[in-house]
Design an enzyme around this catalytic site. Structure first.
Site, short mmCIF file in Angstrom:
data_model
loop_
_atom_site.label_atom_id
_atom_site.label_comp_id
_atom_site.label_asym_id
_atom_site.label_seq_id
_atom_site.Cartn_x
_atom_site.Cartn_y
_atom_site.Cartn_z
N GLN A 169 -4.68 -0.30 -5.53
CA GLN A 169 -5.28 -1.54 -6.04
C GLN A 169 -6.08 -0.91 -7.53
O GLN A 169 -5.88 -1.45 -8.66
CB GLN A 169 -6.26 -2.34 -5.26
CG GLN A 169 -6.96 -3.58 -5.85
CD GLN A 169 -7.69 -4.54 -5.10
OE1 GLN A 169 -7.48 -4.34 -3.95
NE2 GLN A 169 -8.41 -5.06 -5.56
N HIS A 191 -6.21 -5.92 2.23
CA HIS A 191 -5.36 -4.91 2.43
C HIS A 191 -5.06 -4.62 3.96
O HIS A 191 -5.93 -4.54 4.91
CB HIS A 191 -6.19 -3.56 2.05
CG HIS A 191 -6.20 -3.29 0.66
ND1 HIS A 191 -5.63 -2.41 -0.02
CD2 HIS A 191 -7.09 -4.10 -0.35
CE1 HIS A 191 -5.99 -2.16 -1.34
NE2 HIS A 191 -6.74 -3.50 -1.31
N CYS A 219 -3.65 -2.47 5.55
CA CYS A 219 -3.81 -1.28 6.21
C CYS A 219 -5.08 -1.18 6.70
O CYS A 219 -5.20 -0.31 7.61
CB CYS A 219 -3.53 -0.20 5.13
SG CYS A 219 -4.41 -0.17 3.75
N CYS A 271 0.82 -1.13 -0.10
CA CYS A 271 0.00 -0.06 -0.10
C CYS A 271 0.85 1.33 -0.20
O CYS A 271 1.70 1.37 0.97
CB CYS A 271 -0.77 -0.04 1.26
SG CYS A 271 -1.71 1.59 1.53
N GLU A 272 0.59 2.27 -0.84
CA GLU A 272 1.53 3.16 -0.93
C GLU A 272 1.16 4.37 -0.07
O GLU A 272 2.03 5.31 0.14
CB GLU A 272 1.63 4.02 -2.40
CG GLU A 272 0.15 4.51 -2.90
CD GLU A 272 0.37 5.35 -4.24
OE1 GLU A 272 -0.21 6.26 -4.22
OE2 GLU A 272 0.90 4.70 -4.89
N HIS A 273 0.02 4.24 0.74
CA HIS A 273 -0.44 5.26 1.82
C HIS A 273 0.39 4.70 3.14
O HIS A 273 0.46 5.71 3.67
CB HIS A 273 -1.70 5.22 1.91
CG HIS A 273 -2.63 5.66 0.60
ND1 HIS A 273 -3.74 5.12 0.15
CD2 HIS A 273 -1.92 6.59 -0.44
CE1 HIS A 273 -4.04 5.73 -0.85
NE2 HIS A 273 -3.13 6.33 -1.38
N HIS A 274 0.46 3.67 3.19
CA HIS A 274 0.97 3.05 4.62
C HIS A 274 2.14 2.25 4.62
O HIS A 274 2.84 1.80 5.65
CB HIS A 274 -0.16 2.14 5.35
CG HIS A 274 -1.26 3.10 5.66
ND1 HIS A 274 -2.37 3.26 4.60
CD2 HIS A 274 -1.48 4.29 6.53
CE1 HIS A 274 -3.22 3.97 5.12
NE2 HIS A 274 -3.12 4.67 6.12
#
Length: 221
Positions: free
Chosen positions: A152, A180, A182, A111-114
């Site tokens: 995704q 996910h 996250c 996940c590029e956010h976390h």
């Protein structure tokens, strides 16, 4: 200047034109790999100290180097198009116009956010025109684009468009189902939910019978 294969350049340039390429800084492309590895390890070292970890401990002192090598050579290797899979095509001399489907392709991404794991599986199908691709190459393309910090929705579109441009056909379909972490390991901590994304092109989009056939084959054990 780093040179990529013809297929890698075609895939990369197509995604750039469609605004679907990952946000990769061009100016970093020419950094020597060993230098990049060293710089990442130094920053991981600082992060670990800020987390109040004893970096001199036998179990931890090599962790920055391990993480750096893992980032570059494994879980983020898809950021570098020099790792784009070598593609094998054969001419469609049989004039095959039936669906070719590969299902349960294993996906492990981040996940590029976390910067935490997302994993699952993909089902990909296409109806050939002039080219047929080696079956394992579909898996390799899917896995190449998963080896990045990702979302995704973008990953699903990237795989569809790259296969369309390489196979020179719009007739491609993909469904991705992922867990996910996250969502599972932080925040709402929902351990039961999955996320499903899909993208359909050509006859898979316009022809309900072909699309239904895709779902039938996808769900067949």
């Amino acid at each position: 200047m780093i040179r990529f294969s013809k297929e890698a350049n075609l895939a990369h340039n197509t995604l750039l034109k469609r605004n679907l390429e990952n946000p990769i800084l061009k100016e970093y492309n020419d950094i020597n790999e060993k230098e990049r590895e060293l710089l990442i390890a130094r920053h991981i070292h600082k992060i670990m100290i800020l987390l109040q970890l004893d970096i001199t401990n036998d179990s931890l002192k090599k962790t920055p180097d391990r993480i750096s090598k893992m980032y570059i050579n494994e879980i983020f290797s898809g950021l570098n198009y020099k790792n784009f899979p070598k593609i094998t095509f054969v001419d469609n001399k049989l004039n095959s116009n039936e669906m070719i489907l590969v299902k349960n392709i294993v996906l492990i991404s981040t996940c590029e956010h976390h910067f935490i794991t997302i994993n699952g599986k993909a089902t990909v199908a296409y109806i050939p025109k002039n080219k047929i691709i080696g079956l394992s190459k579909i898996n390799r393309i899917v896995q190449f684009y998963s080896k990045r910090p990702q979302i995704q929705e973008r990953l699903t579109k990237q795989i569809l468009i790259v296969l369309q441009v390489l196979l020179e056909t719009e007739n491609v379909a993909i469904i991705v189902e992922m867990e996910h972490f996250c969502v599972k390991a932080r925040g709402v901590c929902d351990v039961n939910s999955n996320t499903i994304t899909s993208s359909f092109g050509g006859l898979f989009y316009s022809n309900k019978n072909i699309r239904d056939d895709f779902f039938l084959h996808k769900n067949t054990i």
